[in-house]
Motif scaffolding. Structure first.
Motif, PDB file in Angstrom:
ATOM      1  N   ARG A   1       0.835  -1.207   0.000  1.00 14.28           N
ATOM      2  CA  ARG A   1       0.000   0.000   0.000  1.00 14.28           C
ATOM      3  C   ARG A   1       0.870   1.257   0.000  1.00 14.28           C
ATOM      4  N   THR A   2       1.965   1.216   0.732  1.00 19.83           N
ATOM      5  CA  THR A   2       2.869   2.362   0.760  1.00 19.83           C
ATOM      6  C   THR A   2       3.487   2.598  -0.615  1.00 19.83           C
ATOM      7  N   ALA A   3       3.866   1.511  -1.277  1.00 20.02           N
ATOM      8  CA  ALA A   3       4.489   1.616  -2.598  1.00 20.02           C
ATOM      9  C   ALA A   3       3.525   2.175  -3.633  1.00 20.02           C
ATOM     10  N   ALA A   4       2.230   1.992  -3.389  1.00 21.71           N
ATOM     11  CA  ALA A   4       1.228   2.454  -4.354  1.00 21.71           C
ATOM     12  C   ALA A   4       0.956   3.945  -4.266  1.00 21.71           C
ATOM     13  N   VAL A   5       1.477   4.601  -3.226  1.00 19.55           N
ATOM     14  CA  VAL A   5       1.292   6.049  -3.097  1.00 19.55           C
ATOM     15  C   VAL A   5       2.140   6.739  -4.154  1.00 19.55           C
ATOM     16  N   GLY A   6       1.493   7.503  -5.018  1.00 23.59           N
ATOM     17  CA  GLY A   6       2.187   8.116  -6.139  1.00 23.59           C
ATOM     18  C   GLY A   6       3.124   9.227  -5.726  1.00 23.59           C
ATOM     19  N   PRO A   7       4.028   9.609  -6.631  1.00 23.95           N
ATOM     20  CA  PRO A   7       4.953  10.710  -6.345  1.00 23.95           C
ATOM     21  C   PRO A   7       4.190  12.014  -6.138  1.00 23.95           C
TER      22      PRO A   7
ATOM     23  N   VAL B   1       5.933  16.485   1.607  1.00 23.92           N
ATOM     24  CA  VAL B   1       5.083  16.519   2.795  1.00 23.92           C
ATOM     25  C   VAL B   1       3.747  15.806   2.573  1.00 23.92           C
ATOM     26  N   PRO B   2       2.981  16.151   1.509  1.00 21.02           N
ATOM     27  CA  PRO B   2       1.736  15.407   1.281  1.00 21.02           C
ATOM     28  C   PRO B   2       1.975  13.907   1.081  1.00 21.02           C
ATOM     29  N   ARG B   3       3.088  13.585   0.437  1.00 19.06           N
ATOM     30  CA  ARG B   3       3.396  12.172   0.193  1.00 19.06           C
ATOM     31  C   ARG B   3       3.656  11.442   1.509  1.00 19.06           C
ATOM     32  N   ALA B   4       4.382  12.078   2.405  1.00 23.00           N
ATOM     33  CA  ALA B   4       4.681  11.442   3.692  1.00 23.00           C
ATOM     34  C   ALA B   4       3.392  11.198   4.483  1.00 23.00           C
TER      35      ALA B   4
ATOM     36  N   LEU C   1       6.770   7.549  10.377  1.00 16.84           N
ATOM     37  CA  LEU C   1       6.859   8.681  11.291  1.00 16.84           C
ATOM     38  C   LEU C   1       8.209   9.384  11.157  1.00 16.84           C
ATOM     39  N   ASP C   2       9.265   8.599  10.982  1.00 15.05           N
ATOM     40  CA  ASP C   2      10.582   9.190  10.760  1.00 15.05           C
ATOM     41  C   ASP C   2      10.593  10.008   9.469  1.00 15.05           C
ATOM     42  N   GLU C   3       9.880   9.510   8.458  1.00 17.02           N
ATOM     43  CA  GLU C   3       9.801  10.236   7.187  1.00 17.02           C
ATOM     44  C   GLU C   3       9.128  11.595   7.382  1.00 17.02           C
ATOM     45  N   LEU C   4       8.097  11.641   8.209  1.00 17.01           N
ATOM     46  CA  LEU C   4       7.423  12.908   8.486  1.00 17.01           C
ATOM     47  C   LEU C   4       8.392  13.925   9.102  1.00 17.01           C
ATOM     48  N   VAL C   5       9.261  13.429   9.979  1.00 19.32           N
ATOM     49  CA  VAL C   5      10.258  14.320  10.576  1.00 19.32           C
ATOM     50  C   VAL C   5      11.248  14.785   9.508  1.00 19.32           C
ATOM     51  N   GLU C   6      11.671  13.848   8.669  1.00 17.10           N
ATOM     52  CA  GLU C   6      12.680  14.160   7.653  1.00 17.10           C
ATOM     53  C   GLU C   6      12.209  15.237   6.683  1.00 17.10           C
ATOM     54  N   VAL C   7      10.919  15.245   6.345  1.00 20.03           N
ATOM     55  CA  VAL C   7      10.410  16.227   5.372  1.00 20.03           C
ATOM     56  C   VAL C   7       9.899  17.490   6.055  1.00 20.03           C
TER      57      VAL C   7
END
Length: 205
Positions: free
Chosen positions: A75-81, A85-88, A145-151
């Protein structure tokens, strides 16, 4: 249909049989005699690989948990580019929805995954989480969650412990929908409940 074991790794064959039984019957179906029969081996043969029922159930639970993790990954892989921030945020929502969908469509695996689950390795780790979370749902959540911090979408000082709140919210709703008083909720109300819980998680973060 019973499977006949011929060669290879007997322990894996027994776990495979347990996973198949768990899918339809939940953790109550994962017993040594039934698993041995399903694998086509003697009951005594199973004791060479498992000390007892709890040992077997833990192994099957780990595989069921991995099934959940694989759905979260797909499901995560299916999230488009998109913008970072919106992607995360979309990737975090995707794993939450995957969790809910898994619980509702794979009742047996969902119940088994947590009835025989051992402690998650990720919970015990101090410092940064592994770069590759594999198919561990806890570590997959931590990575999002780490990705949210990174972006820059989540302040770093609000990151510690966020996985506990997010996991508890989604698991709680999943349990209520599968085995609790919300199990007969109409589909439109299920969608509303899912949307509401995921939105509360995001706002809380």
């Amino acid at each position: 249909m019973n499977r006949t074991y011929h060669h290879g790794n007997l322990r894996e064959a027994l776990v495979d049989a347990g996973v198949a039984l768990a899918r339809g019957g939940g953790p109550q179906a994962v017993v040594l005699r039934a698993v041995s029969r399903e694998a086509g081996v003697s009951h005594n043969a199973a004791y060479r690989h498992f000390t007892g029922h709890e040992d077997l159930l833990a192994a099957v639970a780990a595989r069921c948990t991995e099934q959940l993790g694989q759905l979260m990954i797909s499901r995560t892989a299916a999230v488009g580019p998109d913008d970072p921030v919106p992607r995360a945020w979309a990737r975090l929502e995707a794993i939450g929805r995957a969790y809910l969908d898994f619980a509702r469509t794979e009742h047996g695996w969902f119940r088994t995954a947590f009835s025989g689950a051992g402690g998650h390795g990720g919970v015990k780790q101090a410092g940064p989480h592994p770069t590759d979370p594999g198919a561990d749902p806890y570590l997959l959540l931590a990575a999002r969650l780490d990705e949210l911090v990174e972006v820059g979408a989540l302040p770093a000082d609000r990151r510690p412990g966020a996985e506990y709140a997010a996991w508890s919210a989604v698991h709680g709703l999943s349990s209520l929908l599968v085995d609790g008083p919300l199990r007969d909720l109409p589909e439109d109300e299920v969608r509303l409940a899912a949307q509401s819980v995921l939105a509360v998680v995001s706002r809380g973060l």
